[in-house]
Design a protein around this motif. Structure first.
Motif, mmCIF file in Angstrom:
data_model
loop_
_atom_site.group_PDB
_atom_site.id
_atom_site.type_symbol
_atom_site.label_atom_id
_atom_site.label_comp_id
_atom_site.label_asym_id
_atom_site.label_seq_id
_atom_site.Cartn_x
_atom_site.Cartn_y
_atom_site.Cartn_z
ATOM 1 N N GLY A 84 -16.945 -42.796 3.893
ATOM 2 C CA GLY A 84 -16.879 -43.861 2.905
ATOM 3 C C GLY A 84 -15.583 -43.810 2.115
ATOM 4 O O GLY A 84 -14.579 -43.238 2.538
ATOM 5 N N THR A 85 -15.601 -44.393 0.935
ATOM 6 C CA THR A 85 -14.413 -44.435 0.076
ATOM 7 C C THR A 85 -14.210 -43.074 -0.587
ATOM 8 O O THR A 85 -15.119 -42.546 -1.238
ATOM 9 C CB THR A 85 -14.568 -45.515 -1.006
ATOM 10 O OG1 THR A 85 -14.794 -46.781 -0.368
ATOM 11 C CG2 THR A 85 -13.311 -45.583 -1.874
ATOM 12 N N ILE A 86 -13.034 -42.501 -0.398
ATOM 13 C CA ILE A 86 -12.721 -41.192 -0.962
ATOM 14 C C ILE A 86 -12.220 -41.367 -2.397
ATOM 15 O O ILE A 86 -11.328 -42.182 -2.656
ATOM 16 C CB ILE A 86 -11.646 -40.460 -0.126
ATOM 17 C CG1 ILE A 86 -12.080 -40.382 1.352
ATOM 18 C CG2 ILE A 86 -11.384 -39.074 -0.699
ATOM 19 C CD1 ILE A 86 -13.354 -39.636 1.594
ATOM 20 N N GLU A 87 -12.805 -40.619 -3.325
ATOM 21 C CA GLU A 87 -12.332 -40.676 -4.709
ATOM 22 C C GLU A 87 -10.890 -40.204 -4.802
ATOM 23 O O GLU A 87 -10.439 -39.386 -4.006
ATOM 24 C CB GLU A 87 -13.217 -39.799 -5.609
ATOM 25 C CG GLU A 87 -14.623 -40.309 -5.794
ATOM 26 C CD GLU A 87 -15.370 -39.482 -6.828
ATOM 27 O OE1 GLU A 87 -14.832 -39.299 -7.949
ATOM 28 O OE2 GLU A 87 -16.461 -38.991 -6.502
ATOM 29 N N ARG A 88 -10.191 -40.707 -5.789
ATOM 30 C CA ARG A 88 -8.804 -40.316 -6.003
ATOM 31 C C ARG A 88 -8.751 -38.987 -6.767
ATOM 32 O O ARG A 88 -9.508 -38.758 -7.706
ATOM 33 C CB ARG A 88 -8.058 -41.398 -6.791
ATOM 34 C CG ARG A 88 -6.566 -41.138 -6.950
ATOM 35 C CD ARG A 88 -5.892 -42.363 -7.565
ATOM 36 N NE ARG A 88 -6.410 -42.631 -8.891
ATOM 37 C CZ ARG A 88 -5.953 -42.067 -10.020
ATOM 38 N NH1 ARG A 88 -4.958 -41.184 -9.942
ATOM 39 N NH2 ARG A 88 -6.459 -42.384 -11.187
ATOM 40 N N ILE B 176 -11.693 -31.644 5.793
ATOM 41 C CA ILE B 176 -12.947 -30.897 5.691
ATOM 42 C C ILE B 176 -13.516 -30.993 4.277
ATOM 43 O O ILE B 176 -14.730 -31.154 4.089
ATOM 44 C CB ILE B 176 -12.736 -29.424 6.083
ATOM 45 C CG1 ILE B 176 -12.378 -29.308 7.568
ATOM 46 C CG2 ILE B 176 -13.979 -28.603 5.800
ATOM 47 C CD1 ILE B 176 -13.507 -29.619 8.510
ATOM 48 N N VAL B 177 -12.654 -30.892 3.274
ATOM 49 C CA VAL B 177 -13.107 -30.992 1.887
ATOM 50 C C VAL B 177 -13.787 -32.327 1.647
ATOM 51 O O VAL B 177 -14.906 -32.406 1.108
ATOM 52 C CB VAL B 177 -11.928 -30.795 0.906
ATOM 53 C CG1 VAL B 177 -12.346 -31.170 -0.521
ATOM 54 C CG2 VAL B 177 -11.449 -29.355 0.941
ATOM 55 N N ASN B 178 -13.131 -33.415 2.038
ATOM 56 C CA ASN B 178 -13.715 -34.742 1.837
ATOM 57 C C ASN B 178 -15.017 -34.903 2.606
ATOM 58 O O ASN B 178 -15.954 -35.555 2.132
ATOM 59 C CB ASN B 178 -12.721 -35.827 2.268
ATOM 60 C CG ASN B 178 -11.589 -35.995 1.270
ATOM 61 O OD1 ASN B 178 -11.754 -35.741 0.086
ATOM 62 N ND2 ASN B 178 -10.430 -36.411 1.753
ATOM 63 N N TYR B 179 -15.074 -34.301 3.802
ATOM 64 C CA TYR B 179 -16.301 -34.400 4.598
ATOM 65 C C TYR B 179 -17.467 -33.769 3.842
ATOM 66 O O TYR B 179 -18.546 -34.387 3.719
ATOM 67 C CB TYR B 179 -16.115 -33.716 5.952
ATOM 68 C CG TYR B 179 -17.351 -33.813 6.819
ATOM 69 C CD1 TYR B 179 -17.592 -34.954 7.574
ATOM 70 C CD2 TYR B 179 -18.295 -32.791 6.841
ATOM 71 C CE1 TYR B 179 -18.732 -35.071 8.349
ATOM 72 C CE2 TYR B 179 -19.441 -32.896 7.607
ATOM 73 C CZ TYR B 179 -19.663 -34.034 8.360
ATOM 74 O OH TYR B 179 -20.806 -34.143 9.111
ATOM 75 N N HIS B 180 -17.299 -32.552 3.333
ATOM 76 C CA HIS B 180 -18.390 -31.894 2.612
ATOM 77 C C HIS B 180 -18.737 -32.632 1.326
ATOM 78 O O HIS B 180 -19.922 -32.752 0.968
ATOM 79 C CB HIS B 180 -18.011 -30.449 2.287
ATOM 80 C CG HIS B 180 -17.990 -29.538 3.468
ATOM 81 N ND1 HIS B 180 -19.062 -29.405 4.325
ATOM 82 C CD2 HIS B 180 -17.030 -28.706 3.947
ATOM 83 C CE1 HIS B 180 -18.764 -28.527 5.276
ATOM 84 N NE2 HIS B 180 -17.530 -28.103 5.071
ATOM 85 N N GLN B 181 -17.726 -33.127 0.631
ATOM 86 C CA GLN B 181 -17.992 -33.796 -0.641
ATOM 87 C C GLN B 181 -18.758 -35.097 -0.455
ATOM 88 O O GLN B 181 -19.522 -35.499 -1.344
ATOM 89 C CB GLN B 181 -16.669 -34.060 -1.368
ATOM 90 C CG GLN B 181 -16.003 -32.792 -1.904
ATOM 91 C CD GLN B 181 -14.682 -33.073 -2.605
ATOM 92 O OE1 GLN B 181 -14.164 -34.199 -2.543
ATOM 93 N NE2 GLN B 181 -14.130 -32.060 -3.268
ATOM 94 N N ASN B 182 -18.586 -35.752 0.687
ATOM 95 C CA ASN B 182 -19.192 -37.068 0.881
ATOM 96 C C ASN B 182 -20.351 -37.105 1.870
ATOM 97 O O ASN B 182 -21.142 -38.055 1.846
ATOM 98 C CB ASN B 182 -18.117 -38.068 1.346
ATOM 99 C CG ASN B 182 -17.094 -38.366 0.272
ATOM 100 O OD1 ASN B 182 -17.332 -39.168 -0.619
ATOM 101 N ND2 ASN B 182 -15.964 -37.690 0.346
ATOM 102 N N ARG B 183 -20.459 -36.085 2.717
ATOM 103 C CA ARG B 183 -21.494 -36.150 3.753
ATOM 104 C C ARG B 183 -22.607 -35.110 3.592
ATOM 105 O O ARG B 183 -23.564 -35.122 4.361
ATOM 106 C CB ARG B 183 -20.838 -35.977 5.137
ATOM 107 C CG ARG B 183 -20.050 -37.173 5.642
ATOM 108 C CD ARG B 183 -20.964 -38.326 6.045
ATOM 109 N NE ARG B 183 -22.020 -37.890 6.928
ATOM 110 C CZ ARG B 183 -21.898 -37.774 8.269
ATOM 111 N NH1 ARG B 183 -20.748 -38.061 8.844
ATOM 112 N NH2 ARG B 183 -22.918 -37.377 9.009
ATOM 113 N N ARG B 184 -22.490 -34.218 2.630
ATOM 114 C CA ARG B 184 -23.535 -33.212 2.468
ATOM 115 C C ARG B 184 -24.871 -33.894 2.174
ATOM 116 O O ARG B 184 -24.943 -34.846 1.413
ATOM 117 C CB ARG B 184 -23.176 -32.255 1.324
ATOM 118 C CG ARG B 184 -23.856 -30.898 1.447
ATOM 119 C CD ARG B 184 -23.312 -29.914 0.445
ATOM 120 N NE ARG B 184 -23.931 -30.060 -0.864
ATOM 121 C CZ ARG B 184 -23.342 -29.776 -2.007
ATOM 122 N NH1 ARG B 184 -22.092 -29.353 -2.017
ATOM 123 N NH2 ARG B 184 -23.975 -29.923 -3.155
#
Length: 671
Positions: free
Chosen positions: A224-228, A526-534
């Motif tokens: 999805g949309t990644i926070e800034r 990987i960071v964005n994946y965990h933050q958004n898909r956990r």
């Protein structure tokens, strides 16, 4: 008699293999009784391993020199068993496939496992063995019957095929396992031949079904949309403290402990973000917990018992928290109060984005050790502060502790233990082992308090994450612990910036992303994946695909180009400086400089002087050496491992003979 043996050669060969395998397991377990217990208690596993060895011996039916070929194969298996037995006598983890692949490197450190006398004996035995095999090759009788290759070759192939089928059935029926939470326990449960073979052949991550550019694009889009990213000003320093074998012993239901060994850690858990911390192993596997915490990748998808530090990370870079933070202007450091070459960290950390690595060879005083020889953790406070003060930027510091390391002595070795333990009499590890362990925990807990107090007085924003890397090697079962799960310790996230307390249970591979999320940092695949898909559907399946793509695939998530360059890793957060040399008398000199340690050695024309005395961080001394005009001098940091390799060198100075001799500075004393 020979004809009768030939008629029954297959069953007789299998019987011989069973006897050989029993001997191999006895060597590996250091006990014939334990090997017999394994044979009678795990009959199917024993027969499977015997079948594995038997399949390797079927090639003898393709040659007339069957006695010789059979003997060679038996000897090879026996030698492998002996190697594992020796390795297990010296370290927690057994002899594995990666060790076998690095056999030439292993030969250089044989003296770590064998004394000089034993090395001489081993070499003599090997010479005798080779001579015996040569004699056997010449003198042993040959098979005189007709060689039916058209029949024998298909039968050998059929044996291999049958073994593959049996392996699949054994895995399906859970007689065997393809995942090793504790590799040492796996060798005990599933046998040496199977575990050695699977750690040799089954490495890396298997290609996922449907893998391709479209799949990886779909996974990335699913975030999805990644926070800034919104960095604070100044940016917050991030410190990870991985504590060796650290966990709450009060969770062990059968233990009676005279006082709480971890009151400071327990208090911090009540006041700051905390929870259970899921780790990939039990009793061992420090490097794998740190791999997960540093990279955000799960070990579950790698080969059983695999250490990526010994495989893929020796040859390529990997996305990691250090790389992510370097891109935001952070300086990145690793600290470990053990030798630099342990788990190949000196090589691997450059592939994980670290800029400096301070090992025990670069620490000024490592003389304060536990009764079993591990450097105590309180030394780490100063090393962490050196990293923080060595740069003007924000710092990411990954610190690896060692004080709580096993093996824990079964005999009482603490003269006056502060904490006493009862209740473990019927366990594999008795009260003495637990007593030693909890008293080490107490000192580690005191170090935690000292570090927190030091950081409280520091004038920059800091987040400090502390956790145990795995449970200790105490033979615990899930029924022994209150939480009924062995693959977790506990963590606490201390800070001096007023973060809201938010208790949540996390896996080691999720921790980095969680910390960055709390700091409004949203960078890295990987960071964005965990933050958004956990906690979303297919979270684990897609994580496996992403890990494969990054490490073994086409790197579609990076548009096919690896964005990470190997760093030029500097050893030591502060440089070792060689500034001068003064002659005291004939053959005696003192060397001046900065940041010397006990591992600092003078080199004369690249010849390292082993008998270099450490006087203090600014002074070294050598005696009974000859230095003449024109000699090129430097100071080298020598590895504390058995290889004694040089880790780094200072700049050089060309020696000029002085007209007068000097004296030691008053603040330094001669040894």
């Amino acid at each position: 008699m020979v004809k009768v043996c030939n008629w029954f050669s297959v069953p007789l060969q299998f019987l011989g293999v069973c006897i050989l395998y029993l001997i191999v397991e006895a060597i590996c377990r250091h006990s014939l009784y334990d090997a017999v217990q394994f044979m009678t208690g795990s009959k199917l596993v024993f027969l499977y391993n015997a079948f594995l060895i038997f399949v390797t011996t079927t090639v003898v039916y393709l040659t007339r020199r069957r006695i010789f070929a059979r003997t060679v194969i038996f000897v090879v298996w026996l030698i492998l068993g002996i190697i594992n037995g020796v390795v297990l006598a010296c370290r927690v983890t057994p002899f594995t496939g990666p060790d076998l692949k690095l056999i030439t490197e292993s030969l250089r450190i044989l003296n770590k496992y064998l004394s000089l006398a034993m090395l001489i004996i081993v070499l003599a035995l090997l010479v005798l063995l080779i001579c015996g095999l040569v004699w056997l090759a010449v003198k042993a009788p040959k098979y005189q019957g007709k060689m039916y290759y058209r029949l024998n070759i298909p039968l050998v192939l059929a044996g291999i095929g049958a073994f593959v089928m049996v392996t699949n059935v054994a895995l399906e029926k859970r007689v065997l396992s393809s995942y090793f939470g504790n590799i040492a326990f796996a060798y005990e449960d599933y046998g040496f031949p199977y575990c050695l073979g699977t750690t040799f052949f089954n490495v890396g991550i298997n290609c996922p079904n449907g893998y391709g550019e479209d799949l990886m694009h779909e996974i990335v889009q699913s975030e999805g949309t990644i926070e800034r990213t919104r960095l604070s000003e100044p940016a917050t320093n991030i410190i990870f403290l991985q504590l060796e074998s650290f966990f709450d012993p009060e969770l062990v239901e059968f233990l009676n402990i005279s006082e709480d060994p971890i009151p400071n850690f327990r208090r911090l858990m009540k006041e700051y973000t905390s929870g259970y911390f899921k780790v990939p192993s039990v009793g061992a596997g420090t490097a794998n917990t740190e791999f997960e915490a540093i990279t955000g990748m799960s070990l579950h998808y790698f080969g059983p018992g695999e250490y990526p530090y010994k495989t893929i990370l020796k040859e390529k870079t990997c996305e990691s928290i250090p790389y992510v933070l370097k891109g935001l202007g952070y300086s990145t450091h690793a600290i470990h109060n053990n030798e630099a070459n342990f788990y190949s960290r000196k090589s691997v950390f450059a592939n994980l984005g670290f800029e400096t690595f301070t090992s025990e060879e670069y620490m000024p005083d490592i003389s304060d050790t536990t009764e079993t020889g591990w450097v105590k953790d309180h030394i780490l406070t100063d090393e962490i502060m050196k990293c923080l003060e060595s740069t003007d930027s924000a710092d990411y510091i990954y610190t690896i502790s060692v004080q709580g390391h096993g093996d824990y002595p079964a005999e009482p070795i603490l003269e006056d233990p502060q904490i006493t333990v009862t209740g473990a009499e019927k366990q594999e590890k008795n009260n003495n082992s637990w007593e030693y362990y909890v008293n080490q925990l107490k000192e580690m807990d005191d170090f935690i308090q000292e570090l927190v107090e030091t950081l409280e007085d520091y004038d920059e924003p800091v987040v400090l994450v502390m956790y145990g890397d795995h449970l200790p090697t105490m033979g615990l079962t899930a029924e022994d612990v209150e939480n009924r799960y062995l693959f977790q310790t506990e963590y606490v996230m201390w800070d001096n910036i007023g973060l809201e307390k938010k208790d949540v249970n996390l896996a080691a591979y999720q921790m980095g992303a969680e910390v960055l999320d709390r700091l409004n940092i949203h960078e890295g695949t990987i960071v964005n994946y965990h933050q958004n898909r956990r906690k979303t559907q297919n979270y684990q399946v897609d994580l496996e695909a992403m890990q494969y793509d990054i490490l073994y695939g086409e790197q579609y998530v990076y548009q096919g180009q690896d964005p990470f360059m190997r760093t030029k890793l500097k050893l030591g957060a502060v440089p070792v400086v060689f500034s001068g040399i003064t002659k005291l008398s004939d053959g005696t000199y003192y060397i001046t400089g900065e940041n010397f340690t006990a591992s600092s050695k003078l080199e004369i024309n690249e010849d390292l002087i082993e008998d270099t005395y450490f006087i203090g961080p600014n002074t070294l001394m050598v005696r009974e050496v000859e230095i003449t005009d024109g000699d090129v001098l430097d100071v080298a940091q020598q590895s504390n491992s058995s290889t004694h390799r040089v880790l780094s060198r200072t700049g050089t100075i060309t020696y000029e003979e002085p007209k007068t001799t000097g004296t030691l500075p008053p603040e330094e004393e001669q040894p």
